[in-house]
Design an enzyme around this catalytic site. Structure first.
Site, mmCIF file in Angstrom:
data_model
loop_
_atom_site.group_PDB
_atom_site.id
_atom_site.type_symbol
_atom_site.label_atom_id
_atom_site.label_comp_id
_atom_site.label_asym_id
_atom_site.label_seq_id
_atom_site.Cartn_x
_atom_site.Cartn_y
_atom_site.Cartn_z
ATOM 1 N N PHE A 1 47.707 -47.213 -46.925
ATOM 2 C CA PHE A 1 47.349 -45.596 -47.780
ATOM 3 C C PHE A 1 46.763 -44.302 -47.518
ATOM 4 C CE2 PHE A 1 48.639 -43.280 -51.791
ATOM 5 C CZ PHE A 1 50.022 -42.744 -51.863
ATOM 6 N N VAL A 2 47.746 -43.115 -47.352
ATOM 7 C CA VAL A 2 46.967 -42.039 -47.004
ATOM 8 C C VAL A 2 46.697 -40.764 -47.813
ATOM 9 C CG1 VAL A 2 46.015 -43.152 -44.275
ATOM 10 C CG2 VAL A 2 48.355 -41.219 -45.332
ATOM 11 N N ASP B 1 57.176 -42.722 -42.588
ATOM 12 C CA ASP B 1 56.338 -44.420 -43.177
ATOM 13 C C ASP B 1 58.334 -45.259 -42.917
ATOM 14 O OD1 ASP B 1 58.038 -43.406 -45.878
ATOM 15 O OD2 ASP B 1 55.513 -44.131 -46.165
ATOM 16 N N GLU C 1 57.525 -32.905 -39.925
ATOM 17 C CA GLU C 1 57.691 -34.005 -40.706
ATOM 18 C C GLU C 1 55.794 -34.254 -40.775
ATOM 19 O OE1 GLU C 1 58.525 -35.175 -43.462
ATOM 20 O OE2 GLU C 1 60.457 -35.590 -43.786
ATOM 21 N N ASP C 2 55.304 -34.461 -42.329
ATOM 22 C CA ASP C 2 53.618 -34.812 -41.962
ATOM 23 C C ASP C 2 53.322 -36.466 -41.499
ATOM 24 O OD1 ASP C 2 55.650 -35.214 -44.169
ATOM 25 O OD2 ASP C 2 53.921 -35.383 -45.862
ATOM 26 N N ARG D 1 46.051 -32.800 -51.782
ATOM 27 C CA ARG D 1 46.475 -32.277 -50.460
ATOM 28 C C ARG D 1 45.509 -31.242 -49.405
ATOM 29 N NH1 ARG D 1 52.338 -33.107 -50.519
ATOM 30 N NH2 ARG D 1 53.013 -32.945 -53.063
ATOM 31 N N LYS E 1 56.423 -30.553 -50.325
ATOM 32 C CA LYS E 1 55.125 -29.861 -50.055
ATOM 33 C C LYS E 1 54.093 -30.480 -48.806
ATOM 34 C CE LYS E 1 55.356 -29.788 -54.449
ATOM 35 N NZ LYS E 1 55.051 -29.783 -56.126
ATOM 36 N N GLY E 2 54.572 -32.362 -48.474
ATOM 37 C CA GLY E 2 53.623 -32.426 -47.681
ATOM 38 C C GLY E 2 53.355 -31.912 -46.186
#
Lengths: 186, 228
Positions: A153-154, A104, A100-101, A166, A44-45
């Site tokens: 961590f974002v 990593d 893609e959001d 979100r 969902k990101g």
């Protein structure tokens, strides 16, 4: 209490994001001129980024969505990644852009690329908003990169923690106390 | 150049003895100061090996090397290229390994989940030798990912031990510059667990200071087969 209070620091402002997304849209329009790519995004990101990116890309493009099970959420089920939502249409012979959001570790994308390659597209390129190379475990060649970010961590702009944040219009660093992590040293 | 030979192993203890003093009094492996060294080790004998070079001819099945993997007939085409999935399939064991730490088993489960082939501690790299050429210290990365050709070393230990691992990694990179090794620190593992919502597991295995009791009874996932 608002969701903004859980954000320790704004990493990328709304203006910065919108400016870069507009540039990326123009890059895509330039590179795919006279073609009709399919933008494949993973729920969902990526939804917020995808929504802005397609409006910044003046092309006769198509959009398709996939959803994959995530490791933590699937711990008590199969033990292997599952496709919760598959592509709606065929990508055979099409130019595919994976949107893609954030990238990593690259493990999800690594799996996704293998899956897409099996469907014989004409080409696959990767477009991501955030690249966090410090966490990379696999080799991923990113064709369109919005920002390279540090190892923090974002959340926000589609990125969540436990399904929250979100809807933040910016990308921020989550306060460690929210997830039980150590507070940074002064 | 690839390390010529490495061997399947369990975790190997290091022995600090026999260093030759290099320029600026740095403690260098013997090879780094012009002496000879052997890339070949007797199986399971790093630090105890009496002489060099000695290949364990009695137990050839214990030996595994990247070169021999890559050169296997079934995985190599006429141009010398190899099929990563075949290589990975050839590495798959019937049973899983015994992990030294619960965090390693968790990483193996994550790799399994995303269908990334892995091998647990397949190779040992000598990193220092004494004056007579015997290996006195080795480095055995926790995982090898054959499809990606990268080694992973996971360290969730105390800072003093992390420094020791960092030093070993520096030598590893110096002596085997074409071998890719990625070190995952406790903070990296913590971030991974945070990403997957596994903080409960993290607290269970690491505790407050990041030091966990080592577990030899960790459930062992099998080295994964690559995606078809």
């Amino acid at each position: 209490m608002t969701i903004h209070e859980d954000v320790q620091e704004v990493l990328l402002t709304e203006d910065q994001i919108q400016g870069r997304v507009a540039e990326m849209g123009m890059e895509l329009a330039h590179d795919y001129a006279d073609r009709q790519p399919v933008l494949v995004s993973v729920l969902k990101g990526s939804i917020v980024f995808l929504a802005d990116l397609i409006r910044a890309t003046e092309l006769p493009l198509a959009v398709d969505l996939m959803e994959l099970s995530s490791y933590g959420a699937a711990m008590e089920s199969s033990g292997q990644v599952r496709i919760l939502k598959d592509l709606s249409g065929s990508i055979e012979g099409r130019d595919v852009i994976v949107v893609e959001d954030i990238i990593d570790t690259g493990l999800t994308l690594n799996y996704l690329l293998r899956y897409l390659h099996e469907r014989s597209p004409a080409s696959i390129r990767i477009c991501c908003l955030l690249d966090k190379p410090a966490r990379r475990l696999t080799d991923i060649d990113i064709d369109y990169r919005g920002f390279t970010i540090p190892d923090r961590f974002v959340v926000g702009y589609g990125l969540d923690f436990d399904e929250r944040y979100r809807n933040l219009p910016y990308i921020g660093v989550l306060r460690p106390s929210v997830y039980g992590g150590p507070e940074p040293r002064a | 150049m690839l390390p010529l030979v490495a061997f399947r192993s369990s975790r190997v203890a290091s022995v600090s003895a026999g260093f030759r003093i290099g320029p600026n009094h740095a403690r260098l492996p013997y090879s780094a100061t012009g002496g000879s060294r052997s890339p070949i080790l007797a199986s399971g004998a790093c630090g105890e090996q009496p002489a060099y070079p000695r290949r364990n001819a009695r137990f050839p099945d214990l030996w595994i090397s990247r070169r021999s993997i890559l050169a296997s007939d079934g995985a190599q085409d006429p141009w010398g290229r190899y099929d990563r999935s075949l290589v990975a399939a050839g590495l798959t064991d019937a049973t899983g390994p015994r992990f030294a730490h619960a965090s390693e088993a968790e990483l193996a489960r994550i790799l399994d989940f995303y269908q990334v082939a892995w091998r647990y501690e397949p190779d040992v790299f000598p990193i220092s030798w004494n004056a007579s050429g015997a290996v006195v210290e080795c480095f055995a990365p926790d995982f090898y990912l054959p499809e990606i050709d990268v080694y992973l070393e996971l360290t969730t230990l105390r800072q003093s031990l992390v420094r020791k691992k960092n030093r070993k990694l520096r030598w590893m990179r110096l002596l085997y510059p074409e071998t890719r090794v990625k070190l995952l620190y406790a903070r990296d593992f913590r971030a991974l667990m945070l990403k997957y919502g596994r903080l409960d597991f993290l607290h269970e295995v690491l505790g407050a200071n990041g030091q966990s009791a080592s577990s030899r009874t960790v459930t062992s996932p099998r080295p994964s087969k690559p995606a078809a």
